[in-house]
Design an enzyme around this catalytic site. Structure first.
Site, PDB file in Angstrom:
ATOM      1  N   ASP A   7      -7.127  -0.437  -3.462  1.00 24.85           N
ATOM      2  CA  ASP A   7      -6.572   0.312  -2.480  1.00 24.85           C
ATOM      3  C   ASP A   7      -5.697   1.303  -2.577  1.00 24.85           C
ATOM      4  OD1 ASP A   7      -5.460   0.924   1.095  1.00 24.85           O
ATOM      5  OD2 ASP A   7      -3.875   0.546  -0.422  1.00 24.85           O
ATOM      6  N   HIS A  44       4.997  -5.869   9.336  1.00 21.78           N
ATOM      7  CA  HIS A  44       4.875  -4.159   8.446  1.00 21.78           C
ATOM      8  C   HIS A  44       5.109  -3.578   9.875  1.00 21.78           C
ATOM      9  CE1 HIS A  44       3.020  -1.741   5.978  1.00 21.78           C
ATOM     10  NE2 HIS A  44       2.809  -1.101   6.410  1.00 21.78           N
ATOM     11  N   SER A 100      -5.925  -1.218   4.342  1.00 20.43           N
ATOM     12  CA  SER A 100      -5.043  -1.034   3.607  1.00 20.43           C
ATOM     13  C   SER A 100      -4.123  -1.680   4.004  1.00 20.43           C
ATOM     14  CB  SER A 100      -4.860   0.757   3.991  1.00 20.43           C
ATOM     15  OG  SER A 100      -4.248   1.051   2.720  1.00 20.43           O
ATOM     16  N   LYS A 113      -3.172  -5.653   1.050  1.00 24.01           N
ATOM     17  CA  LYS A 113      -1.593  -5.663   0.848  1.00 24.01           C
ATOM     18  C   LYS A 113      -0.861  -6.854   1.253  1.00 24.01           C
ATOM     19  CE  LYS A 113      -0.800  -1.641   1.050  1.00 24.01           C
ATOM     20  NZ  LYS A 113      -0.780   0.097   1.016  1.00 24.01           N
ATOM     21  N   ARG A 136      -8.268   9.145  -0.524  1.00 25.18           N
ATOM     22  CA  ARG A 136      -8.450   9.518   1.457  1.00 25.18           C
ATOM     23  C   ARG A 136      -7.304  10.133   1.950  1.00 25.18           C
ATOM     24  NH1 ARG A 136      -6.730   4.173   3.582  1.00 25.18           N
ATOM     25  NH2 ARG A 136      -6.900   5.284   5.983  1.00 25.18           N
TER      26      ARG A 136
END
Lengths: 434, 434
Positions: free
Chosen positions: A164, A85, A186, A190, A171
């Site tokens: 989330d 990621h 967050s 996931k 946010r």
């Protein structure tokens, strides 16, 4: 438990209990009868932003957010499952390269990615530049892709970490995005939902990154490694430079072309090297020996390219794009270059400005609901450090809509800097956190 | 102006501009099309709570909140207009005494008060213990009362500082009440709306007060004086002790009786003295010489009592209550005393416990929508420092509902402390801030 009491704990700098975090996350997942309203959530988010969270709080928040939705259980599929990621950058198409490379080395890669927003692109948007490519896989389709190809590239289903989604939307509009514990939870909530055992994190740092400073990037990388590990996920992080765009192509279809070229062995050095290093870490986390050598072999043998071809086919896309880029629908009719005004060197290309410009000519989104034009983008003919002559094309801007081009042009013009000497070279991979 | 940008300014410890404060207050007053939602407001409230506000920000916030509603313009009525406001305590019925005394000295007193909540009482509830007394005056009725009596005692109309109503409701449930700038703006925005030129502030400090510590009380007093003055209001503050109840009677009708007794010259020393001092400051702010002497004269001559009688009559109440307390409907059928368990001294009576007990027997509210029983309450037969013999009544609890009494009894029993020697006397007025 009253929302005000939970908020007060964090307001006063205290540590939230597991029960308090559960109440907060249940509320964010919109469980009926939680007694929380969005205005409770944002007051707590601001208190977290300003007073922080301990490692233990962040780890439990991450777990609770993952548990707020469906977590894939892929334990019946034998083999190591590892994902990568990135915090997002400009020209960052490494996922399209390292996913196939890692899969070619025997890693199972159930990759759930996002879409582009603001100046940074998204893997799903890039994949959708390939005619027919379906990123909306069901769990069954993902399992099928892993079995046949070793790689599935998809978006998050709506069942993944619903808490989330609510928290991120709040946010985004209340200036509470840039919080290390909230970003950590967050991202990892996931990733935990993917059913993986290992994660390689690419934390971008610099002008074109979400985290602008090295210190903040390191803080985030350390938090992600710590919290991932605490949740049973083997996690490693690289901090990599994002001052200038990665590679030479920015824009969705353009980035697909550059990814394929890289898998063919013709990629620019920076993109090739980063993709290989990240893929090697994935292979290592999968417990496979001689990782980097195997990844390089998968690149030179064409095994990685072969996986990508199969992946496209498996997910309904047109595999002929691998050999016929015209099937991607580029170039668009109009191109305007940024020319070198003098002999000398390109000393700098501002990644954020390039990202904003590509967004503004239609290749990205200002709002989540914006439509994308996959064919537009910017080609970088001369990267920082390269010599140019007056009149050489440095950037080429491909666009469809004259009005959008006119709006983006001042940003594009300000993106490049020239000088008499090349800048001192900076490393791309700055640091590794394990 | 996007809400997120305003929130970000305060999140980062910056000073909000007037335009930013205007946007926030307009949103709180629910101006259509503001683009703000309650979740924006609470994120900003938490940022203000944690990062504070400068004196200039607080002053402008106060002005903007006052301007969000109707501000009375009493400039056509000649004469000085001065009010008093207290942060709330137990047994604090000074408004019913000093209002008439100040008016008897020539001050015009347009007094807008609130209702009791939690352990502290409210002036409006006390006045409504008088049969027929109407606290819902229109502007016209207030002007009439000022012209004829020099005193009008009423609740805030819904047009007064509507932004404060929204913000207070949100602060109450998001742990953002105890913020000096927000408290200052909340109190003073309503006082500015009264069209007064001077304000005497009674900041209670101690166990039974909203502000528990002397330092926080001083901080609030200084903030109110500074911000009131900045908004053109001559403002002075006293910090007064609220560890034990003020006077001997706690409960709505009981406090009316004690107020009348005080105006008749028979009040307990602490209540009489504080009422005189506060009234004297009001008279001083009105620019009248020899203030304290005039107030004492108004007390001994019965001029203050006469104003109160006229005030009751003017506002539809039964003025005969002044001479016949039975018209107030007390005592209620049931009384249970707290007796001294030994010979010695009362060393302490916990104001908060007494306030909570009176609330719990039905004399106050846990929620804003609770109904009040005006007749119940607690009479203090022996105050701290007074000698008792075993078996003497120290407290007398008047109640109507046995179940409520049973629930309140443990609190009542824990409120009084006995010892062998009297405690060293503490001053009631601790400090003055001008």
């Amino acid at each position: 438990m009253r929302p005000g009491d939970v908020i007060q704990t964090k307001r006063d700098g205290g540590e939230l209990s597991r029960a308090q975090i559960d109440a907060f996350v249940r509320a964010a997942a919109r469980t009926e009868g939680s007694g929380w309203e969005p205005y409770h959530l944002t007051a707590l988010l601001m208190a977290i932003y300003l007073n922080g969270m301990t490692a233990a709080e962040t780890a439990y928040l991450t777990q609770a957010m993952a548990d707020s939705g469906t977590r894939l259980d892929l334990s019946d599929i034998s083999g190591p499952k590892v994902d990568k990621h990135s915090t997002g950058g400009v020209g960052d198409k490494t996922s399209l390269i390292l996913g196939p490379l890692a899969a070619a080395c025997g890693v199972l890669v159930p990759m759930m990615s996002g879409r582009g927003l603001g100046h940074s692109g998204g893997t799903l948007d890039k994949l959708e530049a390939i005619p027919g490519f379906n990123v909306n896989l069901s769990e069954r389709q993902l399992r099928d892709a892993l079995a046949k190809v070793g790689l599935g590239m998809m978006g998050q289903t709506k069942d993944v970490a619903p808490a989330d989604k609510t928290l991120y939307a709040l946010r985004d509009v209340t200036a509470t995005v840039e919080s290390i514990p909230l970003i950590t939870a967050s991202i990892l909530s996931k990733k935990l939902s993917e059913g993986i055992g290992g994660l390689v994190m690419d934390v971008k740092t610099g002008r074109g990154a979400f985290m602008k400073t090295r210190a903040r990037s390191r803080e985030l990388a350390e938090s992600i490694v710590r919290v991932g590990t605490a949740n049973g996920l083997r996690t490693t992080a690289m901090i990599t430079a994002m001052d200038a765009p990665l590679g030479r192509y920015v824009g969705n279809a353009l980035e697909v072309i550059e990814s394929i070229e890289t898998l063919k062995g013709n990629g620019p050095p920076d993109l090739t090297e980063l993709s290989v290093k990240l893929a090697a870490r994935m292979v290592e986390l999968a417990g496979i020996a001689d990782a980097e050598a195997k990844v390089r072999a998968a690149l030179t043998s064409g095994a990685g390219l072969d996986v990508f071809r199969k992946c496209i086919e498996q997910q309904g896309g047109d595999p002929k794009v691998i050999d016929e880029y015209s099937r991607l629908g580029v170039p668009t009719p109009s191109m305007v270059p940024v020319k070198a005004p003098r002999d000398g060197y390109v000393t700098d290309i501002d990644a954020e400005k390039v990202g904003v410009a590509v967004r503004d000519v239609g290749g990205g989104r200002s709002r989540a609901e914006d439509k994308i034009d996959h064919s537009v983008g910017i080609v970088i003919r001369a990267k920082p450090g390269e010599q140019v002559r007056a009149g050489d094309n440095v950037l080429e801007v491909w666009f469809r809509d004259d009005t959008k081009f006119a709006a983006a042009w001042p940003t594009i013009g300000a993106a490049v800097t020239f000088g008499d000497a090349p800048p001192s070279p900076e490393p791309l991979i700055l640091e590794e956190i394990t």
